[in-house]
Design a protein around this motif. Structure first.
Motif, mmCIF file in Angstrom:
data_model
loop_
_atom_site.group_PDB
_atom_site.id
_atom_site.type_symbol
_atom_site.label_atom_id
_atom_site.label_comp_id
_atom_site.label_asym_id
_atom_site.label_seq_id
_atom_site.Cartn_x
_atom_site.Cartn_y
_atom_site.Cartn_z
ATOM 1 N N ALA A 165 13.933 15.180 -4.741
ATOM 2 C CA ALA A 165 14.116 14.035 -3.853
ATOM 3 C C ALA A 165 13.286 12.865 -4.340
ATOM 4 C CB ALA A 165 13.707 14.394 -2.416
ATOM 5 N N TYR A 166 13.770 11.661 -4.049
ATOM 6 C CA TYR A 166 12.985 10.442 -4.163
ATOM 7 C C TYR A 166 12.586 10.028 -2.751
ATOM 8 C CZ TYR A 166 14.476 9.667 -9.024
ATOM 9 O OH TYR A 166 14.691 9.766 -10.370
ATOM 10 N N ALA A 167 11.323 9.706 -2.573
ATOM 11 C CA ALA A 167 10.840 9.327 -1.254
ATOM 12 C C ALA A 167 9.875 8.155 -1.372
ATOM 13 C CB ALA A 167 10.151 10.511 -0.564
ATOM 14 N N PHE A 168 9.688 7.460 -0.265
ATOM 15 C CA PHE A 168 8.731 6.362 -0.191
ATOM 16 C C PHE A 168 7.570 6.778 0.697
ATOM 17 C CE2 PHE A 168 7.214 2.438 1.941
ATOM 18 C CZ PHE A 168 6.659 1.835 0.809
ATOM 19 N N VAL A 169 6.348 6.570 0.193
ATOM 20 C CA VAL A 169 5.128 6.934 0.915
ATOM 21 C C VAL A 169 4.526 5.649 1.486
ATOM 22 C CG1 VAL A 169 2.906 8.106 0.766
ATOM 23 C CG2 VAL A 169 4.752 8.754 -0.790
ATOM 24 N N PRO A 170 4.734 5.340 2.748
ATOM 25 C CA PRO A 170 4.207 4.083 3.301
ATOM 26 C C PRO A 170 2.704 4.153 3.538
ATOM 27 C CG PRO A 170 5.277 5.345 5.020
ATOM 28 C CD PRO A 170 5.485 6.110 3.743
ATOM 29 N N ASN A 210 0.818 -1.224 0.000
ATOM 30 C CA ASN A 210 0.000 0.000 0.000
ATOM 31 C C ASN A 210 0.849 1.269 0.000
ATOM 32 O OD1 ASN A 210 -2.546 -1.208 -0.134
ATOM 33 N ND2 ASN A 210 -2.612 -1.528 2.069
ATOM 34 N N GLY A 211 2.136 1.113 -0.298
ATOM 35 C CA GLY A 211 3.014 2.268 -0.409
ATOM 36 C C GLY A 211 3.215 2.677 -1.864
ATOM 37 N N SER A 212 3.831 3.799 -2.066
ATOM 38 C CA SER A 212 4.152 4.327 -3.391
ATOM 39 C C SER A 212 5.489 5.055 -3.322
ATOM 40 C CB SER A 212 3.073 5.305 -3.872
ATOM 41 O OG SER A 212 1.816 4.705 -3.952
ATOM 42 N N PHE A 213 6.046 5.324 -4.495
ATOM 43 C CA PHE A 213 7.244 6.153 -4.561
ATOM 44 C C PHE A 213 6.844 7.561 -4.992
ATOM 45 C CE2 PHE A 213 9.031 1.895 -4.973
ATOM 46 C CZ PHE A 213 9.974 1.952 -3.966
ATOM 47 N N LEU A 214 7.489 8.518 -4.364
ATOM 48 C CA LEU A 214 7.181 9.931 -4.599
ATOM 49 C C LEU A 214 8.412 10.629 -5.158
ATOM 50 C CD1 LEU A 214 4.985 12.165 -4.091
ATOM 51 C CD2 LEU A 214 6.199 12.652 -1.959
ATOM 52 N N VAL A 215 8.182 11.434 -6.185
ATOM 53 C CA VAL A 215 9.223 12.269 -6.779
ATOM 54 C C VAL A 215 8.888 13.720 -6.463
ATOM 55 C CG1 VAL A 215 10.350 12.991 -8.913
ATOM 56 C CG2 VAL A 215 9.535 10.627 -8.663
ATOM 57 N N TYR A 216 9.854 14.425 -5.906
ATOM 58 C CA TYR A 216 9.674 15.861 -5.664
ATOM 59 C C TYR A 216 10.640 16.636 -6.549
ATOM 60 C CZ TYR A 216 10.157 20.463 -3.549
ATOM 61 O OH TYR A 216 10.222 21.830 -3.357
ATOM 62 N N ARG A 217 10.114 17.670 -7.220
ATOM 63 C CA ARG A 217 10.954 18.550 -8.038
ATOM 64 C C ARG A 217 10.567 20.002 -7.764
ATOM 65 N NH1 ARG A 217 15.235 16.350 -10.807
ATOM 66 N NH2 ARG A 217 14.784 17.115 -12.903
ATOM 67 N N ARG A 218 11.550 20.792 -7.380
ATOM 68 C CA ARG A 218 11.359 22.233 -7.246
ATOM 69 C C ARG A 218 11.925 22.878 -8.497
ATOM 70 N NH1 ARG A 218 12.962 26.176 -2.140
ATOM 71 N NH2 ARG A 218 12.861 28.176 -3.264
ATOM 72 N N LEU A 219 11.047 23.463 -9.322
ATOM 73 C CA LEU A 219 11.445 24.021 -10.603
ATOM 74 C C LEU A 219 11.296 25.534 -10.596
ATOM 75 C CD1 LEU A 219 9.806 21.526 -13.155
ATOM 76 C CD2 LEU A 219 12.134 21.511 -12.249
ATOM 77 N N TYR A 220 12.407 26.238 -10.707
ATOM 78 C CA TYR A 220 12.378 27.684 -10.870
ATOM 79 C C TYR A 220 11.965 28.002 -12.304
ATOM 80 C CZ TYR A 220 14.375 32.232 -12.090
ATOM 81 O OH TYR A 220 14.567 33.494 -12.580
ATOM 82 N N GLU A 221 11.033 28.930 -12.463
ATOM 83 C CA GLU A 221 10.576 29.335 -13.789
ATOM 84 C C GLU A 221 11.102 30.738 -14.090
ATOM 85 O OE1 GLU A 221 6.450 27.053 -14.624
ATOM 86 O OE2 GLU A 221 6.286 28.714 -13.213
#
Length: 431
Positions: free
Chosen positions: A415-420, A218-229
């Protein structure tokens, strides 16, 4: 059936609240960090729909170093995918994070081993966000084992668009088992195993879970990206390459694949169509292979055509990503000079396979110079441009080539993160 009461709602909810704060945490004392985790776990929102819309949402994800700090043993961590174990900074070459976007230049401590957790807070309005932040602050004050590395406030802008001026969040992914039926044009629902671990994917198989199973199911992998425009550079590019306001708007549409109102070029190739945008049964009901195979309406290399090629590739369902996120920073008024203020998007992507879904999109679609027959082009909006790549606009009788695109979007963190799942979250808190 999806165990919606155990799955964090970050990925599966169809609607997300318009104000948020992303907090990046480090665990200085594992025992006290687990005590904090036990307090926060009770506030984390599940994917199970409630009887009334929520006014706030809390989600929690961990880096590999964060799981290690909480006591997950090395044998278990080795069963997780390599991309997650080594972290996003180590994948910079694959992702195109070079030059000013290299992790050496990231802000907020996101490229360090101190990044242990991502705490995502969403709220219905600024006052509710302030109340939620105060509540979390009180928990942090009571726990000397957790510190804030950095944080980022995000919110829907007054224009209801992102900083380049485009309406965002029109195209969505619909997951089988959530009970939410997709409107016309969105394609079939995607098997839940493409996003949530422990369920069948599009091959009808349930991939092997990282161990122990209680941690990953029931977990997933999460990708976070902070993008300056770089809004000023984007506006200058439009002015240099188009004479009139109408021509600039058409050029902006060609770069994105949609008019800035959100109307898709495939359905509105010659002029904007706000009525089309307002119709949820039409605004995403199109494909490319049948309606625009040569890219005369929507260029082959336009941003939305690269990140979702729809019917022009096989097995598109295996490449889908669930996307969430909001703008950060103040608007740059139209016609204003560059003010040097940091503004952009704080984006979250969810998937079950970081390499097959997110990294494939970055490498083979966004940053691929020869994408679908192109020669020397990259994604005009999100590509890792260095001033030497082009944007080809297909048209009759002759195509138009915009040469030497600058980089409009710069990575300032990720970041790469795991969402339990929620049960796993409570067990992690118990040690």
């Amino acid at each position: 059936m999806l165990e919606l009461d155990d799955i964090q709602g970050l990925l599966l909810w169809s609607e997300r609240l318009p104000y948020g704060r992303y907090r990046f945490l480090t665990f200085r004392d594992p025992a006290r960090a687990r005590a904090f985790l036990a307090q926060v776990a009770g506030q984390v929102s599940s994917a199970e729909p409630g009887s009334t819309p929520p006014t706030s949402q809390v989600f929690l994800a961990f880096s590999c170093n964060g799981l290690r700090a909480l006591g997950v043993d090395e044998a278990s961590l080795q069963s997780f995918p390599e991309a997650f174990r080594v972290g996003m900074p180590a994948r910079a070459e694959i992702l195109g994070d070079s030059g000013a976007s290299h992790p050496d230049h990231w802000v907020g401590g996101l490229a360090t081993t101190d990044l242990h957790a991502l705490l995502v807070l969403f709220a219905s309005d600024p006052a509710e966000r302030a109340r939620l932040v105060e509540e979390i602050d009180s928990l942090l004050a009571a726990s000397t084992g957790v510190e804030i590395l950095s944080e980022l406030d995000v919110a829907v802008l007054a224009t209801r668009r992102e900083h380049f001026g485009y309406r965002d969040g029109i195209s969505r992914v619909y997951v089988e088992g959530t009970g939410i039926e997709p409107p016309p044009g969105c394609g079939p629902v995607v098997k839940p195993g493409e996003f949530v671990l422990g369920y069948p994917d599009e091959t009808s198989a349930a991939p092997r879970l990282p161990q122990p199973e209680w941690l990953s199911r029931n977990g997933s992998f999460l990708v976070y990206r902070r993008l300056y425009e770089d809004v000023f550079a984007f506006r200058e590019f439009l002015r240099r390459n188009a004479d009139t306001r109408e021509e600039q708007e058409l050029l902006a549409a060609k770069l994105m694949g949609r008019w800035r109102s959100g109307a898709p070029l495939v359905l509105a190739p010659d002029r904007d169509d706000p009525e089309l945008v307002a119709d949820p049964e039409r605004n995403d009901n199109f494909n490319y292979g049948q309606l625009d195979p040569k890219g005369f309406a929507c260029p082959v290399g336009a941003h939305i055509r690269r990140v979702n090629p729809r019917d022009t590739i096989n097995n598109i369902q295996r490449r889908r990503l669930i996307r969430a996120g909001l703008p950060y920073g103040p608007l740059l008024p139209e016609g204003a000079p560059d003010d040097g203020v940091d503004r952009g998007l704080g984006i979250l992507f969810g998937c079950a396979d970081l390499e097959r879904q997110f990294e494939f999109m970055q490498k083979e679609w966004i940053n691929a110079p020869k994408f679908q027959g192109l020669d020397h082009d990259k994604d005009p909006i999100a590509g890792d441009h260095d001033g030497t790549y082009n944007m080809t606009v297909q048209k009759k009788p002759l195509r138009k080539t915009l040469r030497g695109l600058p980089r409009f979007s710069q990575v300032k963190g990720g970041a790469y993160a795991f969402v339990p799942g929620l049960r796993a979250l409570r067990r992690l808190a118990d040690g």
